[in-house]
Design an enzyme around this catalytic site. Structure first.
Site, mmCIF file in Angstrom:
data_model
loop_
_atom_site.group_PDB
_atom_site.id
_atom_site.type_symbol
_atom_site.label_atom_id
_atom_site.label_comp_id
_atom_site.label_asym_id
_atom_site.label_seq_id
_atom_site.Cartn_x
_atom_site.Cartn_y
_atom_site.Cartn_z
ATOM 1 C CB CYS A 1 38.972 35.687 42.576
ATOM 2 S SG CYS A 1 37.416 35.701 43.507
ATOM 3 C CB CYS B 1 33.238 42.173 42.512
ATOM 4 S SG CYS B 1 34.663 41.316 43.220
#
EC number: 2.8.1.13
Length: 358
Positions: free
Chosen positions: A95, A194
């Site tokens: 990410c 997340c």
């Protein structure tokens, strides 16, 4: 002329303090929040609101960049494919490279005409005059150090990035948040990915994308000890949640996606004296052509251990540990260090290579 900087704001205390520090130092700050996840009510919604509040408090602009498609392609699809193939992917480093730093720098340069970005990560960057390379270093606060997740950043990104929190502890960050009277000062740190915060657990997330596929749990001799509902529910070194009875503790030793089997054994069987690493990125040094002696970290919270890193075929390296390591997990990152300096890193291979080294 006032230097401009784009600060990535997640809505947490760390990125808030990073923005406030740079603002106090005289930078013209532009806050940017990445919109990561599709659907309403996801984890990012609260972060967007808090990030906007911080920018309003500091009197700086706030931009929202839609990276939902990038997040879907590079993170969600990456995780689903990896777990389906019997590996345990590391989404955070992926990410950082593909969704956060690269796109944020691109947006800063192309849309705002700004050449510097900053985040609230705990890490440090320095330029080595002798090697003419930017080096990535551990943070001063070793408990919060995030260099493990940043090993895949390019020289271009490191050259453009500031880490305002790298030289201080988390305690100081909290104190500064109170001193700045930031609206996020009392906000708790995120404890999970997340994705987990949005879906409840990694199992719940994966079950949304991967259909159940029953298979066998076997020991190293092939004897069937039980059954599972999908290899994506397991990872190397796992002991809890196996659902089988045994006279001694058993651990996941291997995941076989071809036979759809979970192979278990004793703790010693879950150890390994070597592993192979692919998809390498050399950060602080050029790609080595001879074996190097260094330390490696094979998971985020593990202590670094000493290894010989040997250049191998197919742009891999072979890591030979001084002592066998428990639960070396394919799909996770192996990050090489020389003291505080990140030499480079890559992804642990699912299978051992058999061809001789360089």
């Amino acid at each position: 002329m006032t230097q401009k900087v784009v600060v990535g704001l997640s809505g947490g205390v760390d990125s808030s303090v990073a923005a406030a520090l740079l603002h106090r130092q005289g930078y013209a700050v532009v806050g940017v929040t990445l919109w990561l996840m599709k659907g309403k009510g996801q984890c990012c919604s609260e972060g967007l609101v808090d990030a906007a509040s911080i920018c309003e408090q500091l009197g700086v602009p706030h931009e929202i960049v839609d990276t939902r498609d990038l997040f879907q392609n590079h993170i969600i699809d990456y995780l689903v494919q990896g777990y389906g193939e019997g590996v345990t992917p590391l989404p955070c480093s992926q990410c950082n490279k593909a969704v956060k730093f690269g796109p944020m720098l691109q947006y800063a340069q192309q849309s705002l005409g700004i050449d510097k970005i900053a985040t609230g990560h705990y890490a440090r960057i320095r330029f080595n005059e002798a090697s003419q390379r930017y080096e990535l270093l551990r943070a001063v606060d070793r408990q919060k150090d995030q260099s493990y997740f940043l090993y895949d950043l390019s020289q271009e990104i490191l050259a453009a990035t500031l880490f305002p929190l790298g030289e201080q502890t988390k305690t100081v960050t909290r104190q500064l948040a109170a001193e700045f009277d930031l609206s996020t000062a009392e906000k708790k740190d995120s404890q999970d990915l997340c994705l987990i915060e949005a879906h409840g657990s990694m199992r719940d997330f994966l079950d949304k994308y991967i259909a159940p596929k029953a298979g066998e749990i076997v020991d190293l001799s092939g004897a069937v000890l039980g059954h599972h509902e999908g290899i994506h529910h397991y990872t190397i070194g796992q002991r809890k949640g196996l659902g089988i009875a045994a006279a001694e503790p058993l651990y996941v030793v291997k995941l076989d996606p071809v036979m759809n089997r979970v192979i278990v054994g004793d703790r010693q069987s879950a150890g390994s004296g070597e592993c192979y690493v692919q998809r390498l990125n050399w950060v602080s040094i050029p790609e080595p052509t001879a074996p190097i002696r260094c330390e490696v970290q094979v998971r985020y919270r593990s202590a670094p251990v000493t290894v010989n890193a040997i250049p191998w075929h197919d742009q891999q390296i072979k890591l030979v540990f001084d002592e066998p390591q428990f639960g070396i997990t394919p799909g996770q990152a192996a990050v090489l260090y020389d003291g505080d300096r990140v030499l480079g890193g890559g992804i642990i291979c699912p299978q051992k290579s058999e061809t001789a080294g360089v």
